[in-house]
Design a protein around this motif. Sequence first.
Motif, PDB file in Angstrom:
ATOM      1  N   PHE A  35       0.815  -1.214   0.000  1.00  0.00           N
ATOM      2  CA  PHE A  35       0.000   0.000   0.000  1.00  0.00           C
ATOM      3  C   PHE A  35       0.847   1.262   0.000  1.00  0.00           C
ATOM      4  CE2 PHE A  35      -3.106  -3.092   1.633  1.00  0.00           C
ATOM      5  CZ  PHE A  35      -4.065  -2.919   0.638  1.00  0.00           C
ATOM      6  N   THR A  36       2.049   1.203   0.523  1.00  0.00           N
ATOM      7  CA  THR A  36       2.949   2.346   0.456  1.00  0.00           C
ATOM      8  C   THR A  36       3.353   2.617  -0.992  1.00  0.00           C
ATOM      9  OG1 THR A  36       3.823   1.740   2.630  1.00  0.00           O
ATOM     10  CG2 THR A  36       5.121   3.287   1.320  1.00  0.00           C
ATOM     11  N   VAL A  37       3.690   1.576  -1.709  1.00  0.00           N
ATOM     12  CA  VAL A  37       4.057   1.719  -3.124  1.00  0.00           C
ATOM     13  C   VAL A  37       2.836   2.167  -3.928  1.00  0.00           C
ATOM     14  CG1 VAL A  37       4.854   0.465  -5.157  1.00  0.00           C
ATOM     15  CG2 VAL A  37       5.915   0.034  -2.951  1.00  0.00           C
ATOM     16  N   LEU A  38       1.680   1.597  -3.644  1.00  0.00           N
ATOM     17  CA  LEU A  38       0.460   1.976  -4.346  1.00  0.00           C
ATOM     18  C   LEU A  38       0.088   3.428  -4.080  1.00  0.00           C
ATOM     19  CD1 LEU A  38      -1.801   0.827  -6.130  1.00  0.00           C
ATOM     20  CD2 LEU A  38      -3.071   0.377  -4.035  1.00  0.00           C
ATOM     21  N   SER A  39       0.242   3.886  -2.866  1.00  0.00           N
ATOM     22  CA  SER A  39      -0.091   5.278  -2.564  1.00  0.00           C
ATOM     23  C   SER A  39       0.894   6.246  -3.218  1.00  0.00           C
ATOM     24  CB  SER A  39      -0.119   5.501  -1.048  1.00  0.00           C
ATOM     25  OG  SER A  39       1.182   5.383  -0.510  1.00  0.00           O
ATOM     26  N   TYR A  40       2.108   5.829  -3.472  1.00  0.00           N
ATOM     27  CA  TYR A  40       3.090   6.695  -4.122  1.00  0.00           C
ATOM     28  C   TYR A  40       2.869   6.762  -5.632  1.00  0.00           C
ATOM     29  CZ  TYR A  40       7.597   8.736  -5.297  1.00  0.00           C
ATOM     30  OH  TYR A  40       8.579   9.553  -5.778  1.00  0.00           O
ATOM     31  N   PHE A  41       2.521   5.632  -6.250  1.00  0.00           N
ATOM     32  CA  PHE A  41       2.424   5.564  -7.700  1.00  0.00           C
ATOM     33  C   PHE A  41       0.990   5.623  -8.233  1.00  0.00           C
ATOM     34  CE2 PHE A  41       6.642   3.546  -7.245  1.00  0.00           C
ATOM     35  CZ  PHE A  41       7.343   4.361  -8.120  1.00  0.00           C
ATOM     36  N   TRP A  42      -0.029   5.909  -7.398  1.00  0.00           N
ATOM     37  CA  TRP A  42      -1.405   5.866  -7.883  1.00  0.00           C
ATOM     38  C   TRP A  42      -1.665   6.844  -9.021  1.00  0.00           C
ATOM     39  CZ3 TRP A  42      -4.982   9.688  -8.077  1.00  0.00           C
ATOM     40  CH2 TRP A  42      -4.794  10.814  -7.273  1.00  0.00           C
ATOM     41  N   PRO A  43      -1.077   8.046  -9.086  1.00  0.00           N
ATOM     42  CA  PRO A  43      -1.343   8.898 -10.250  1.00  0.00           C
ATOM     43  C   PRO A  43      -0.821   8.285 -11.556  1.00  0.00           C
ATOM     44  CG  PRO A  43      -0.430  10.208  -8.464  1.00  0.00           C
ATOM     45  CD  PRO A  43      -0.287   8.781  -8.081  1.00  0.00           C
TER      46      PRO A  43
END
Length: 105
Positions: A35-43
Amino acid sequence: MEFREKLLKFKFHIVFAFIFSLLTVALVTYSPGFFTVLSYFWPLFLSTTLFLATVYFFARHSDFPASSTIPGEGSGLKVAAEGLLDYVVGGQHEETLFEGFTKLD
């Protein structure tokens, strides 16, 4: 003594397995969560998804020409794609552009 000789025979395998297990434990312990990676790359994920959905929509709903204006070259889409790929790769040089401007006279 037999056991020690067999152990020395596989010393590189044992060292490799030990180092591999240490690296695996360190990677699992210190790597960021999903979720940390997902929150960083979501755009980036969102924009890529929207772009691919747009390409899919236009590919499904656009009317491509059935044949090209060049006889014997296949479909118009294939000719257009090959022309675009030639341009990107560098197949069309400045001479082609210059010839296009001289034909305007």
